[in-house]
Scaffold this motif. Structure first.
Motif, PDB file in Angstrom:
ATOM      1  N   TYR A 177       0.658  -0.787   0.200  1.00  0.00           N
ATOM      2  CA  TYR A 177      -0.442  -0.282   0.311  1.00  0.00           C
ATOM      3  C   TYR A 177       1.102   1.377   0.097  1.00  0.00           C
ATOM      4  CZ  TYR A 177      -3.721   2.845   0.676  1.00  0.00           C
ATOM      5  OH  TYR A 177      -4.881   4.032   1.442  1.00  0.00           O
ATOM      6  N   LEU A 178       1.880   1.275   1.440  1.00  0.00           N
ATOM      7  CA  LEU A 178       2.875   2.325   0.696  1.00  0.00           C
ATOM      8  C   LEU A 178       3.600   2.724  -1.113  1.00  0.00           C
ATOM      9  CD1 LEU A 178       4.900   1.985   3.542  1.00  0.00           C
ATOM     10  CD2 LEU A 178       3.091   3.578   3.866  1.00  0.00           C
ATOM     11  N   TYR A 179       3.807   1.238  -1.439  1.00  0.00           N
ATOM     12  CA  TYR A 179       3.801   1.640  -2.621  1.00  0.00           C
ATOM     13  C   TYR A 179       3.159   2.385  -4.050  1.00  0.00           C
ATOM     14  CZ  TYR A 179       4.793  -0.275  -7.679  1.00  0.00           C
ATOM     15  OH  TYR A 179       5.632   0.200  -8.646  1.00  0.00           O
ATOM     16  N   ASN A 180       1.564   1.713  -3.908  1.00  0.00           N
ATOM     17  CA  ASN A 180       1.036   2.283  -4.091  1.00  0.00           C
ATOM     18  C   ASN A 180       0.635   3.497  -4.326  1.00  0.00           C
ATOM     19  OD1 ASN A 180       0.426  -0.567  -5.008  1.00  0.00           O
ATOM     20  ND2 ASN A 180      -2.210  -0.771  -4.273  1.00  0.00           N
ATOM     21  N   ILE A 181       0.868   4.053  -2.396  1.00  0.00           N
ATOM     22  CA  ILE A 181       0.122   6.206  -2.724  1.00  0.00           C
ATOM     23  C   ILE A 181       2.155   6.350  -2.689  1.00  0.00           C
ATOM     24  CG2 ILE A 181       0.698   7.529  -0.856  1.00  0.00           C
ATOM     25  CD1 ILE A 181      -0.352   5.663   0.519  1.00  0.00           C
ATOM     26  N   ALA A 182       2.640   5.954  -3.002  1.00  0.00           N
ATOM     27  CA  ALA A 182       4.420   7.009  -3.507  1.00  0.00           C
ATOM     28  C   ALA A 182       4.178   6.651  -4.653  1.00  0.00           C
ATOM     29  CB  ALA A 182       5.259   5.996  -2.920  1.00  0.00           C
ATOM     30  N   THR A 183       3.495   6.080  -5.789  1.00  0.00           N
ATOM     31  CA  THR A 183       3.674   5.822  -6.929  1.00  0.00           C
ATOM     32  C   THR A 183       2.710   5.880  -7.675  1.00  0.00           C
ATOM     33  OG1 THR A 183       3.484   3.823  -7.176  1.00  0.00           O
ATOM     34  CG2 THR A 183       5.871   4.134  -6.389  1.00  0.00           C
ATOM     35  N   GLY A 184       1.575   5.826  -7.496  1.00  0.00           N
ATOM     36  CA  GLY A 184       0.192   6.283  -7.776  1.00  0.00           C
ATOM     37  C   GLY A 184      -0.072   4.845  -8.819  1.00  0.00           C
ATOM     38  N   ASP A 185       0.256   3.925  -8.649  1.00  0.00           N
ATOM     39  CA  ASP A 185       0.115   2.609  -9.845  1.00  0.00           C
ATOM     40  C   ASP A 185      -0.012   1.608  -8.430  1.00  0.00           C
ATOM     41  OD1 ASP A 185       0.388   0.452 -11.328  1.00  0.00           O
ATOM     42  OD2 ASP A 185       1.957  -0.081 -10.941  1.00  0.00           O
TER      43      ASP A 185
END
Length: 311
Positions: free
Chosen positions: A78-86
């Motif tokens: 989820y952190l990756y999703n927020i950081a990249t918008g992917d």
């Protein structure tokens, strides 16, 4: 792969507001780092300190491992999703996430029951504690906790893999979860929903019954102690576990008591976020701040580090 034409899913997360996403990212990142650091500290202390080689700390060591594993299975993604918008996640990655998050969660409930039994033997049968809670028995209980989790999650995932997805690939959650996936499936889902509810209820009832019975006997035994000091000492050895159990079971029961389907989606996401971030962060502090032996082991390790650095 029997998933119709859909090979990827889109995780909506908690919000689309950029400012709120920044706050959520900072909050999750800090709690995740604290959780991993705190639980790794407990694992390290229980492995290295000779005074923490008792069954209670063996179970605490495994509990910390499950906490790290559970939060690592959902929060970094989820952190990756927020950081990249992917927000895209592949079908395979989604199923793997469902498998591991549910496996760790289920195993944790059975571990609670094992830890309660350990406290029951320690307080109600202290003279036989070493004999009853031998290394073989402790290892067997841990194996049974993982085996029980696997026995429940493997059939569920097999049923989930048979679902077909045609119309929608949007998951209204920040992580892949069984219920959001069932909601967007085009297959007949009544059987898998029934199995999920039965498994969840049975797991909660069985483990909670073990916990409640263990602590009923524990409290009855403690109240018979003649000395107030003895009663305080006995309660202190159980208080940390009782707090953690209350938080975990309380949040899970709260999820199943939502009044409406609309509220269920929003509240469940928030509660799931708290379970995967706040609880794993608080647990190491609950156990260490209320446990003299763990605090002493921690201070001793700091002193040894300082002495080593001085040399």
């Amino acid at each position: 792969m029997r998933n119709g034409t859909i090979t990827t899913f889109i995780l909506l997360g908690l919000t689309d507001d950029p400012q709120l996403q920044v706050l959520i990212f900072i909050f999750l990142f800090l709690t995740y780092m604290l959780s991993v650091t705190g639980n790794m500290t407990i694992i390290t202390l229980t492995c290295m300190d000779s005074h923490l080689k008792t069954p209670m700390y063996f179970f605490l060591q495994n509990f910390s491992f499950i906490e790290i594993s559970f939060t690592s299975a959902c929060v970094p993604r989820y952190l990756y999703n927020i950081a990249t918008g992917d927000k895209v996640i592949t079908y395979k990655a989604c199923m793997v996430q469902v498998f591991f998050t549910d496996l760790f969660a289920l195993s944790e409930f059975f571990l609670f029951a094992a830890m309660s039994y350990d406290r029951y033997v320690a307080i109600c049968k202290p003279l036989h504690y070493v004999t009853i809670m031998s290394k073989t028995v402790c290892r067997s209980l841990i194996i049974c906790c993982w085996a029980a989790g696997l026995c429940i999650i493997i059939p569920l995932v097999k049923l989930l893999l048979k679902l077909k997805f045609y119309d929608s690939n949007i998951i209204d959650h920040f992580t892949c979860d069984v219920f959001p996936l069932v909601k967007i499936a085009c297959s007949d889902t009544w059987f898998i929903e029934l199995i999920i509810i039965i498994c969840a209820v049975l797991t909660l009832i069985l483990t909670l019954t073990c916990v409640v019975l263990s602590y009923a006997y524990i409290i009855r035994t403690i109240l018979r102690f003649p000395s107030l000091q003895q009663r305080k000492k006995a309660f202190s050895t159980c208080s940390s576990h009782m707090i953690v159990v209350s938080i975990t079971y309380g949040t899970c029961i709260f999820i199943y008591m939502n009044p409406t389907a609309k509220e269920e989606v929003t509240i469940n996401k928030v509660v799931s976020l708290l379970i995967s971030s706040i609880s794993p962060t608080l647990n190491p502090f609950i156990y260490t701040l209320r446990n003299t032996q763990v605090k002493k082991a921690f201070m001793d390790s700091i002193k040894r580090t300082e002495l080593f650095s001085a040399k």
